[in-house]
Design a protein around this motif. Structure first.
Motif, PDB file in Angstrom:
ATOM      1  N   GLY A  27       0.814  -1.215   0.000  1.00 50.60           N
ATOM      2  CA  GLY A  27       0.000   0.000   0.000  1.00 50.60           C
ATOM      3  C   GLY A  27       0.842   1.257   0.000  1.00 50.60           C
ATOM      4  O   GLY A  27       0.534   2.226  -0.713  1.00 50.60           O
ATOM      5  N   GLY A  28       1.916   1.282   0.781  1.00 47.61           N
ATOM      6  CA  GLY A  28       2.796   2.446   0.805  1.00 47.61           C
ATOM      7  C   GLY A  28       3.492   2.671  -0.511  1.00 47.61           C
ATOM      8  O   GLY A  28       3.653   3.820  -0.966  1.00 47.61           O
ATOM      9  N   SER A  29       3.914   1.604  -1.178  1.00 38.34           N
ATOM     10  CA  SER A  29       4.580   1.741  -2.475  1.00 38.34           C
ATOM     11  C   SER A  29       3.628   2.277  -3.531  1.00 38.34           C
ATOM     12  O   SER A  29       3.995   3.133  -4.344  1.00 38.34           O
ATOM     13  N   ARG A  30       2.396   1.794  -3.508  1.00 33.19           N
ATOM     14  CA  ARG A  30       1.417   2.297  -4.481  1.00 33.19           C
ATOM     15  C   ARG A  30       1.095   3.763  -4.227  1.00 33.19           C
ATOM     16  O   ARG A  30       0.972   4.552  -5.176  1.00 33.19           O
ATOM     17  N   ARG A  31       0.977   4.136  -2.964  1.00 31.75           N
ATOM     18  CA  ARG A  31       0.698   5.536  -2.660  1.00 31.75           C
ATOM     19  C   ARG A  31       1.853   6.427  -3.083  1.00 31.75           C
ATOM     20  O   ARG A  31       1.652   7.516  -3.636  1.00 31.75           O
ATOM     21  N   ALA A  32       3.093   5.966  -2.858  1.00 32.20           N
ATOM     22  CA  ALA A  32       4.260   6.741  -3.273  1.00 32.20           C
ATOM     23  C   ALA A  32       4.323   6.871  -4.787  1.00 32.20           C
ATOM     24  O   ALA A  32       4.687   7.931  -5.319  1.00 32.20           O
ATOM     25  N   ALA A  33       3.956   5.781  -5.506  1.00 32.33           N
ATOM     26  CA  ALA A  33       3.968   5.829  -6.965  1.00 32.33           C
ATOM     27  C   ALA A  33       2.927   6.822  -7.481  1.00 32.33           C
ATOM     28  O   ALA A  33       3.188   7.591  -8.422  1.00 32.33           O
ATOM     29  N   ARG A  34       1.726   6.825  -6.860  1.00 35.34           N
ATOM     30  CA  ARG A  34       0.695   7.790  -7.288  1.00 35.34           C
ATOM     31  C   ARG A  34       1.155   9.216  -7.009  1.00 35.34           C
ATOM     32  O   ARG A  34       0.929  10.113  -7.826  1.00 35.34           O
ATOM     33  N   ALA A  35       1.788   9.433  -5.866  1.00 36.52           N
ATOM     34  CA  ALA A  35       2.276  10.776  -5.550  1.00 36.52           C
ATOM     35  C   ALA A  35       3.349  11.215  -6.528  1.00 36.52           C
ATOM     36  O   ALA A  35       3.390  12.384  -6.948  1.00 36.52           O
ATOM     37  N   ALA A  36       4.237  10.283  -6.925  1.00 40.75           N
ATOM     38  CA  ALA A  36       5.290  10.624  -7.885  1.00 40.75           C
ATOM     39  C   ALA A  36       4.703  10.968  -9.249  1.00 40.75           C
ATOM     40  O   ALA A  36       5.148  11.913  -9.908  1.00 40.75           O
ATOM     41  N   ARG A  37       3.683  10.199  -9.658  1.00 39.09           N
ATOM     42  CA  ARG A  37       3.048  10.508 -10.943  1.00 39.09           C
ATOM     43  C   ARG A  37       2.357  11.859 -10.896  1.00 39.09           C
ATOM     44  O   ARG A  37       2.389  12.625 -11.866  1.00 39.09           O
ATOM     45  N   ALA A  38       1.740  12.178  -9.787  1.00 35.52           N
ATOM     46  CA  ALA A  38       1.056  13.467  -9.667  1.00 35.52           C
ATOM     47  C   ALA A  38       2.049  14.625  -9.735  1.00 35.52           C
ATOM     48  O   ALA A  38       1.761  15.678 -10.308  1.00 35.52           O
ATOM     49  N   VAL A  39       3.227  14.446  -9.171  1.00 36.38           N
ATOM     50  CA  VAL A  39       4.237  15.505  -9.195  1.00 36.38           C
ATOM     51  C   VAL A  39       4.754  15.735 -10.606  1.00 36.38           C
ATOM     52  O   VAL A  39       5.000  16.873 -11.021  1.00 36.38           O
ATOM     53  N   HIS A  40       4.896  14.648 -11.375  1.00 37.80           N
ATOM     54  CA  HIS A  40       5.485  14.757 -12.707  1.00 37.80           C
ATOM     55  C   HIS A  40       4.467  15.013 -13.806  1.00 37.80           C
ATOM     56  O   HIS A  40       4.836  15.133 -14.967  1.00 37.80           O
ATOM     57  N   LEU A  41       3.173  15.103 -13.465  1.00 34.90           N
ATOM     58  CA  LEU A  41       2.179  15.419 -14.492  1.00 34.90           C
ATOM     59  C   LEU A  41       2.373  16.842 -14.994  1.00 34.90           C
ATOM     60  O   LEU A  41       2.579  17.767 -14.197  1.00 34.90           O
ATOM     61  N   PRO A  42       2.354  17.070 -16.300  1.00 35.07           N
ATOM     62  CA  PRO A  42       2.513  18.438 -16.812  1.00 35.07           C
ATOM     63  C   PRO A  42       1.329  19.325 -16.417  1.00 35.07           C
ATOM     64  O   PRO A  42       0.193  18.865 -16.353  1.00 35.07           O
ATOM     65  N   GLU A  43       1.635  20.539 -16.103  1.00 35.00           N
ATOM     66  CA  GLU A  43       0.584  21.462 -15.681  1.00 35.00           C
ATOM     67  C   GLU A  43      -0.265  21.857 -16.881  1.00 35.00           C
ATOM     68  O   GLU A  43       0.256  22.225 -17.941  1.00 35.00           O
ATOM     69  N   ARG A  44      -1.567  21.780 -16.733  1.00 33.14           N
ATOM     70  CA  ARG A  44      -2.481  22.143 -17.826  1.00 33.14           C
ATOM     71  C   ARG A  44      -2.711  23.649 -17.826  1.00 33.14           C
ATOM     72  O   ARG A  44      -3.115  24.203 -16.801  1.00 33.14           O
ATOM     73  N   ARG A  45      -2.413  24.242 -18.944  1.00 31.26           N
ATOM     74  CA  ARG A  45      -2.620  25.683 -19.080  1.00 31.26           C
ATOM     75  C   ARG A  45      -3.934  25.953 -19.810  1.00 31.26           C
ATOM     76  O   ARG A  45      -4.297  25.239 -20.748  1.00 31.26           O
TER      77      ARG A  45
END
Length: 307
Positions: free
Chosen positions: A284-302
């Motif tokens: 569970g912790g690894s999946r949560r960390a992976a989701r957080a990492a993906r959220a950080v690296h998502l390009p910002e929508r302008r």
């Protein structure tokens, strides 16, 4: 210790399954283990709280070293015919004091533990070899037992638990500071070395408690695994000890309830439950960390400018 006779070794799967789980007359047996359930709850509470600092201070190896001398003390007490809990506590405190006084630095501490462990194990094996009483008593020191918690032993367990919990309550905040950043804590006037020795003695008492239930060989399942599992899912200073206690209680009390309907000692159940909890938290912790990492690296929508 077992309530039920071993299943017949007929070589089929049903016989093996019946040897592992047999809940005939389970309600009657449950009425006999009030002391064991209370002892298990106390051990889970103490182990879950002390384990938080074991993880923070990177001391799982110290737990194993103390448990070996706790085993030696319990075996010597068994041979001498005196209180086993008292012998276990004396052995644990001697080991904890030696590690705390001689192993100030991590490298020195590991060397001291490496010296104490084989000495304690050898001394315990010697005492058990000289003991001519019931073999179940020897086996119980190593792997734990669920029905041998009589009233005098319960008094020792409760008294020791109260001492450990009171000591942890007194040193919790400064010990947390000293464990997180010892250099800054020492610069702020926190008595880091005194706290380290005090925690070692408290840890010695906690190990002695756990040895009485899960045995000397598998004490890490209560003093390391629940806190390590909680650390995989949270870093909150409030939620971490709370989850650690919950996980330790589930493993401890759940292990007792499962072992009650079995001819197998309690320790495999406790260790299996603790491992499954850790495995679930790690996934569970690894999946949560992976989701957080993906959220950080998502390009910002302008926003698209109107034409």
């Amino acid at each position: 210790m077992s309530f039920l006779p071993l299943a017949a070794a007929d070589g089929n799967d049903s016989g093996i399954w019946q040897q592992i789980f047999n809940f005939d007359n389970y309600g009657d047996l449950l009425a006999l283990v009030h002391n064991s359930l209370l002892a298990g709850a106390l051990v889970g509470l103490v182990g879950g709280l002390a384990g938080v600092f074991v993880i923070m201070r990177d001391m799982p190896f110290a737990v194993h070293g103390i448990s070996e001398l706790s085993f030696a003390g319990a075996a010597a007490a068994l041979l001498a015919g005196v209180n086993i809990v008292a012998g276990s506590i004396v052995g644990s405190l001697l080991a904890a004091a030696a590690i705390g006084l001689l192993g100030v630095r991590a490298r020195d501490r590991n060397s001291v533990i490496g010296i104490i462990m084989p000495f304690g194990l050898g001394l315990g094996v010697l005492c058990l070899a000289l003991y001519k009483g019931r073999a179940a008593n020897k086996f119980g020191i190593l792997t734990g037992q669920i029905v041998a918690v009589d009233t005098p032993q319960m008094a020792w367990l409760v008294g020791t638990s109260v001492v450990v919990l009171a000591a942890l309550a007194v040193v919790w905040r400064p010990l947390t500071f000293a464990s997180a950043d010892p250099d800054v804590a020492e610069a702020r006037g926190v008595p880091v070395r005194a706290l380290s020795l005090a925690f070692m003695l408290v840890l010695g008492l906690a190990v002695a408690l756990c040895v009485q239930i899960v045995g000397a060989l598998l004490v890490l399942a209560l003093l390391v695994t629940p806190a390590a599992a909680a650390a995989r899912v949270t870093a909150s200073p409030v939620l971490l000890p709370a989850l650690s206690v919950v996980f330790a209680l589930v493993a401890m009390v759940g292990g007792i309830l499962l072992a009650l309907g079995s001819s197998i000692p309690i320790s495999p159940y406790v260790t299996t439950l603790a491992f499954l909890i850790y495995l679930g938290c790690r996934i569970g912790g690894s999946r949560r960390a992976a989701r957080a990492a993906r959220a950080v690296h998502l390009p910002e929508r302008r926003p698209v400018a109107p034409v």
